[in-house]
Structure formats: structure tokens, C-alpha cells
Design a protein around this motif. Structure first.
Motif, mmCIF file in Angstrom:
data_model
loop_
_atom_site.group_PDB
_atom_site.id
_atom_site.type_symbol
_atom_site.label_atom_id
_atom_site.label_comp_id
_atom_site.label_asym_id
_atom_site.label_seq_id
_atom_site.Cartn_x
_atom_site.Cartn_y
_atom_site.Cartn_z
ATOM 1 N N GLY A 122 0.518 -1.336 0.123
ATOM 2 C CA GLY A 122 0.235 -0.027 -0.090
ATOM 3 C C GLY A 122 1.149 1.205 -0.042
ATOM 4 N N LYS A 123 0.598 2.471 0.669
ATOM 5 C CA LYS A 123 1.338 3.877 0.710
ATOM 6 C C LYS A 123 2.304 3.508 1.678
ATOM 7 C CE LYS A 123 0.746 8.581 2.004
ATOM 8 N NZ LYS A 123 -0.100 9.246 2.930
ATOM 9 N N ASN A 124 2.286 2.620 2.476
ATOM 10 C CA ASN A 124 3.494 2.479 3.024
ATOM 11 C C ASN A 124 4.699 1.899 2.025
ATOM 12 O OD1 ASN A 124 3.127 3.814 5.285
ATOM 13 N ND2 ASN A 124 1.907 1.999 6.504
ATOM 14 N N GLY A 125 4.292 0.605 1.374
ATOM 15 C CA GLY A 125 5.707 -0.062 0.220
ATOM 16 C C GLY A 125 5.414 1.287 -0.240
ATOM 17 N N ASP A 126 4.905 1.943 -0.876
ATOM 18 C CA ASP A 126 5.624 2.869 -2.121
ATOM 19 C C ASP A 126 6.232 4.014 -1.526
ATOM 20 O OD1 ASP A 126 3.331 2.000 -4.090
ATOM 21 O OD2 ASP A 126 1.654 3.267 -3.666
ATOM 22 N N LEU A 127 6.138 4.412 -0.486
ATOM 23 C CA LEU A 127 6.816 5.262 0.475
ATOM 24 C C LEU A 127 8.535 4.680 0.319
ATOM 25 C CD1 LEU A 127 4.614 7.287 3.268
ATOM 26 C CD2 LEU A 127 5.800 8.379 1.094
ATOM 27 N N LEU A 128 8.654 3.499 0.520
ATOM 28 C CA LEU A 128 9.859 2.951 0.813
ATOM 29 C C LEU A 128 10.411 2.795 -0.184
ATOM 30 C CD1 LEU A 128 11.927 2.169 2.587
ATOM 31 C CD2 LEU A 128 10.336 -0.456 2.966
ATOM 32 N N ARG A 129 9.696 2.396 -1.387
ATOM 33 C CA ARG A 129 10.124 1.646 -2.587
ATOM 34 C C ARG A 129 10.366 2.717 -3.530
ATOM 35 N NH1 ARG A 129 6.249 -2.282 -3.024
ATOM 36 N NH2 ARG A 129 4.257 -0.299 -3.708
ATOM 37 N N ILE A 130 9.916 4.773 -3.409
ATOM 38 C CA ILE A 130 10.454 5.701 -3.724
ATOM 39 C C ILE A 130 12.205 5.672 -2.815
ATOM 40 C CG2 ILE A 130 9.731 8.007 -3.994
ATOM 41 C CD1 ILE A 130 6.714 7.612 -4.193
ATOM 42 N N ALA A 131 11.522 5.779 -1.434
ATOM 43 C CA ALA A 131 13.483 6.147 -1.325
ATOM 44 C C ALA A 131 14.012 5.245 -1.774
ATOM 45 C CB ALA A 131 12.621 6.086 0.277
ATOM 46 N N SER A 132 13.693 4.040 -1.484
ATOM 47 C CA SER A 132 14.415 2.520 -2.468
ATOM 48 C C SER A 132 15.222 3.601 -3.257
ATOM 49 C CB SER A 132 14.749 1.777 -2.331
ATOM 50 O OG SER A 132 13.429 0.970 -0.977
ATOM 51 N N PHE A 133 14.679 3.638 -4.189
ATOM 52 C CA PHE A 133 15.405 4.212 -5.738
ATOM 53 C C PHE A 133 15.828 4.650 -5.930
ATOM 54 C CE2 PHE A 133 11.316 1.794 -7.264
ATOM 55 C CZ PHE A 133 11.341 0.588 -7.342
ATOM 56 N N LEU A 134 15.244 6.333 -4.835
ATOM 57 C CA LEU A 134 16.174 7.933 -4.969
ATOM 58 C C LEU A 134 17.748 7.024 -4.435
ATOM 59 C CD1 LEU A 134 13.665 10.093 -3.438
ATOM 60 C CD2 LEU A 134 14.848 9.723 -5.886
ATOM 61 N N MET A 135 17.887 6.194 -3.726
ATOM 62 C CA MET A 135 19.332 6.368 -2.986
ATOM 63 C C MET A 135 20.274 5.057 -3.907
ATOM 64 S SD MET A 135 19.119 7.446 0.061
ATOM 65 C CE MET A 135 21.436 6.772 -0.125
ATOM 66 N N SER B 277 5.620 3.479 8.246
ATOM 67 C CA SER B 277 4.980 2.786 9.065
ATOM 68 C C SER B 277 6.457 1.722 9.439
ATOM 69 C CB SER B 277 3.670 1.371 8.637
ATOM 70 O OG SER B 277 3.216 0.801 10.066
ATOM 71 N N LYS B 278 6.459 1.222 10.080
ATOM 72 C CA LYS B 278 7.134 0.927 11.327
ATOM 73 C C LYS B 278 7.021 -0.601 11.689
ATOM 74 C CE LYS B 278 10.148 4.000 10.426
ATOM 75 N NZ LYS B 278 9.063 5.285 10.080
ATOM 76 N N ASP B 279 5.389 -0.726 11.642
ATOM 77 C CA ASP B 279 4.878 -1.979 11.550
ATOM 78 C C ASP B 279 5.918 -3.280 11.089
ATOM 79 O OD1 ASP B 279 3.551 -0.783 13.412
ATOM 80 O OD2 ASP B 279 1.861 -0.788 11.881
ATOM 81 N N GLY B 280 5.754 -4.780 12.111
ATOM 82 C CA GLY B 280 6.878 -5.909 11.548
ATOM 83 C C GLY B 280 8.055 -5.588 11.311
ATOM 84 N N HIS B 281 8.963 -4.085 11.240
ATOM 85 C CA HIS B 281 10.170 -4.527 11.758
ATOM 86 C C HIS B 281 10.794 -4.146 12.860
ATOM 87 C CE1 HIS B 281 10.046 -3.394 7.120
ATOM 88 N NE2 HIS B 281 9.204 -2.384 7.375
ATOM 89 N N SER B 282 12.061 -4.931 13.480
ATOM 90 C CA SER B 282 12.315 -5.026 14.828
ATOM 91 C C SER B 282 12.978 -3.008 14.827
ATOM 92 C CB SER B 282 13.533 -5.978 14.551
ATOM 93 O OG SER B 282 14.912 -5.406 13.513
ATOM 94 N N THR B 283 12.954 -2.731 15.948
ATOM 95 C CA THR B 283 13.391 -1.693 16.334
ATOM 96 C C THR B 283 15.138 -1.629 16.063
ATOM 97 O OG1 THR B 283 11.933 -1.683 18.344
ATOM 98 C CG2 THR B 283 13.937 -0.215 18.691
ATOM 99 N N THR B 284 16.534 -2.326 16.254
ATOM 100 C CA THR B 284 17.682 -2.506 15.603
ATOM 101 C C THR B 284 17.254 -2.313 14.136
ATOM 102 O OG1 THR B 284 17.610 -3.941 17.413
ATOM 103 C CG2 THR B 284 19.282 -3.694 15.651
ATOM 104 N N ASP B 285 16.622 -2.318 13.437
ATOM 105 C CA ASP B 285 16.670 -2.150 12.072
ATOM 106 C C ASP B 285 16.056 -1.324 11.872
ATOM 107 O OD1 ASP B 285 17.575 -4.891 11.817
ATOM 108 O OD2 ASP B 285 15.814 -5.167 10.273
ATOM 109 N N VAL B 286 15.280 -0.916 12.413
ATOM 110 C CA VAL B 286 14.839 0.922 12.253
ATOM 111 C C VAL B 286 15.997 1.950 12.617
ATOM 112 C CG1 VAL B 286 13.043 2.450 13.290
ATOM 113 C CG2 VAL B 286 12.518 0.170 12.621
#
Length: 378
Positions: free
Chosen positions: A135-148, A291-300
Motif C-alpha cells: 500500500g502507501k507505506n510500500g510506495d514510500l519505501l520504494r520511492i526512497a529505495s529508488f532514490l538512494m 509505517s515501522k510495523d513488522g520491523h525490529s527496533t534495531t533495524d529501524v
């Protein structure tokens, strides 16, 4: 006792590798100037960091690609976001590209590694981020990934090109196309300090030093060329101690051979420096709203460290590039007179340079210490 470290590596290997890669980049970024001096122990530590930085990042990309092939699980999506940062780390800081002159001769090997690592990072993003939904969270992370990812490819390619430009063959070829940075307009700010005066004259005569280092002759210039030394040399060396001028030019030669100076101080190089911090900051904001749900605090936390560190280093690199004396050389030789007038004649660039020099003085002490020859060039 051996089970502890092995178990930690089994579960946190990527976290360890990414943090190690980032730490090595910080060491290179902060202590690259040690390479100019003869201090044995600091230079040895810098050499170890230089060797380990590339090896760690290359191994991490390969390890990440292999892990994504055997364990394509959703919780690894954030770990996959780190792949572009490894490309950024492989690009290295602006103040060191080669530790030894022979490293420049291996630019083709770096080009091959570049292709492999880019393909590996692209595979990781494709496997875990490109088509995973969310969804929207996946889109935001995708855009950030492609930019980096785009930034990482550009910075890594830039380093490879800088290695090529630092070979004697490339320097010799550039002498035929790049005009000398002759500063024909003298301003009061040129004599703001004795070091500044000598440094600007050193840039104006640096092409003669380059002719010498590539075993060429300034006599190859056209008879009526304004760049022939007898036309202007006497004017530029008035009031200058020749030994001081030689020291500064050897320092500039170090920049040319061992840093990204040949690539950074071009129109494309400055454009990359301006875009880089904006790109990383945009990625940081996109990740902040993800959204940080499903990700460990360490990874975040590690992701924030990578993004924050990248913002710091890219912003610092931008300020260093814009306030560098190489920027003065670029403005002096630019084919756009309006840019030279705005930056030099109106003293805007000088004010920026004084500000950055003051900041350097607060952090590192004497700004110009590294501009004098350390009695070693190899």
C-alpha cells in the motif's frame, strides 16, 4: 563461549556488516587527511580502513543477495533498503579515492566491480521492495529505495571515473581540452591572507605543474596562446616565495592523484554535490512517514543511522566543494562570465569560503596546514 558470537553472526550478520561499512566510511571521511603526512601509525590505520571499506561493502552486497535468494521473507524488506547505502559507501568520500598511485591504474577493475555490485543491489531491491505491495507505506519505501539506489550508482560511478581521471594518461589528455585557471582579475580579497594569495596563484600556475608531471612540454602550446608561461608567469610570481608556491602545487597535485578533485570540481560534480543531500533528505522524510510495523527496533535504528550519516557526509561534502580553492579555479576558468562576476567579483564566494574555513578552524584547527607539502607524495 564460541556459540555466542556464532549465534550473533547467524542472526545479525547483515546488521553487523552494514554498521561496519558505515563506520569505515566515517573513518575515511574524517581521517583521510592523515594520508598527506608521514605519521606511520595513523597512516597504517587509514590504510586498513581503506582496504576494509571496499571489502566489507562488497561482501555485504553479496551476502544480502544470497540471503534474499534463500530467504525471501517480508521482514527482510527494511534490510533490503540498506543495499543502496552499500553502493553509496563503495563510492567513498570525496577526500580519498586512492591510497597508492597504483590504485588509479586499476580503474577498469573497479568498473567491473561496479557493474557486479549494481546488479546485486538491483536484484535485492527487485526481490524485496519493487513488487512487494504494502500500500502507501510500500510506495514510500520504494520511492526512497529508488532514490538512494540512483544516488549510490552515481556516486560509485563517479569514484570509478575519478580513478580513471587520475591516471597520467588522462591528465595528459586533459591538458589539451581544459583551460588553465588563470585569474586575470585581481581583487582585494585575493590578499586576505598570505596563504590565500599563494594558494590562488598556485592554482593559476598549476597547469605548468601538470605539464611537468606527465612529462610534457608547455612549449607545445600555440605561439600566440595566452597560456604560454612567458606571457603571464612573471606577473603571477611577483611577491611569491617560489618554495611556498611549489609546496602548494604539490598539495594540489595530491588532490588530483588521490582524491575526487578532478571529478568533483566540474559542472557535473557540483550538480551531484547539490542534489545528493537533497536526495538523502527526501529519502529520510519518506522513511519517517513509512509505517515501522513488522520491523525490529534495531533495524529501524540502523536505518536512521545510515540516513542521518549520509545527510551529514553529503552536506559536508557540498560545503567543502563549494568553498574549496578548486572552486576558485573552476570559476576562474568557466566559460560563463556572468557566473564569474556573480561569484568572484561580488565576493559572494569569498564570504562562503571564509565561513567554511572558520568552521574548519573550529573543528580541526589550522585550515591551511594540509596545503603545505609534507615532504612525501607517494
Amino acid at each position: 563461549m564460541a556459540a555466542g558470537p556464532l549465534e550473533l553472526w547467524s542472526h545479525q550478520s547483515m546488521q553487523i556488516l552494514v554498521l561496519l561499512s558505515f563506520g569505515l566510511q566515517l573513518v575515511l571521511f574524517v581521517f583521510a587527511g592523515v594520508r598527506r603526512r608521514e605519521a606511520l601509525v595513523p597512516r597504517l590505520l587509514l590504510w586498513l580502513a581503506y582496504i576494509m571499506a571496499d571489502s566489507t561493502a562488497v561482501y555485504a552486497v553479496g551476502h544480502m543477495s544470497f540471503s534474499s535468494a534463500v530467504r525471501p521473507v517480508r521482514e527482510h524488506q527494511l534490510v533490503a533498503f540498506w543495499a543502496p547505502f552499500l553502493l553509496l559507501h563503495l563510492g567513498g568520500p570525496d577526500n580519498i579515492t586512492a591510497y597508492a598511485f597504483q590504485d588509479n591504474q586499476l580503474w577498469l577493475r573497479h568498473l567491473q566491480i561496479l557493474v557486479v555490485q549494481v546488479l546485486g543491489a538491483a536484484y535485492v531491491l527487485y526481490k524485496h521492495i519493487a513488487f512487494t505491495g504494502g500500500g502507501k507505506n510500500g510506495d514510500l519505501l520504494r520511492i526512497a529505495s529508488f532514490l538512494m539506489f540512483a544516488l549510490g550508482v552515481v556516486k560509485y560511478s563517479e569514484r570509478t571515473w575519478a580513478l580513471r581521471c587520475s591516471t597520467l594518461e588522462s591528465i595528459r589528455a586533459s591538458m589539451k581540452t581544459q583551460p588553465p585557471a588563470i585569474h586575470n582579475h585581481f581583487h582585494p580579497q585575493d590578499r586576505a591572507t598570505e596563504e590565500e594569495f599563494h594558494l590562488r596563484r598556485g592554482h593559476s600556475l598549476f597547469h605548468i605543474c601538470k605539464f611537468t608531471i606527465v612529462d610534457s612540454s608547455v612549449l607545445e602550446l600555440e605561439e600566440d596562446s595566452i597560456y604560454r608561461p612567458e606571457v603571464y608567469t612573471s606577473k603571477f610570481i611577483q611577491g611569491i616565495e617560489l618554495w611556498t608556491l611549489m609546496e602548494i602545487q604539490l598539495s594540489l597535485l595530491y588532490d588530483l592523484l588521490y582524491t575526487k578533485a578532478a571529478v568533483v570540481h566540474t559542472f557535473f560534480g557540483y550538480l551531484v554535490r547539490v542534489v545528493s543531500p537533497l536526495t538523502v533528505t527526501t529519502s529520510l522524510l519518506l522513511f519517517q512517514f513509512t509505517s515501522k510495523d513488522g520491523h525490529s527496533t534495531t533495524d529501524v535504528t540502523i536505518t536512521y543511522v545510515l540516513l542521518g550519516g549520509a545527510v551529514f557526509m553529503e552536506t559536508t561534502s557540498l560545503l567543502n566543494a563549494l568553498a574549496s580553492s578548486w572552486m576558485f579555479a573552476f570559476l576562474s576558468a568557466t566559460r560563463w562570465p556572468w557566473l564569474r562576476y556573480i561569484a568572484l567579483c561580488n565576493e559572494r564566494w569569498d564570504r562562503l569560503r571564509r565561513t567554511v574555513v572558520w568552521l574548519h578552524h573550529l573543528v580541526k584547527g589550522d585550515r591551511y596546514k594540509s596545503r603545505r607539502w609534507s615532504y612525501t607524495i607517494g
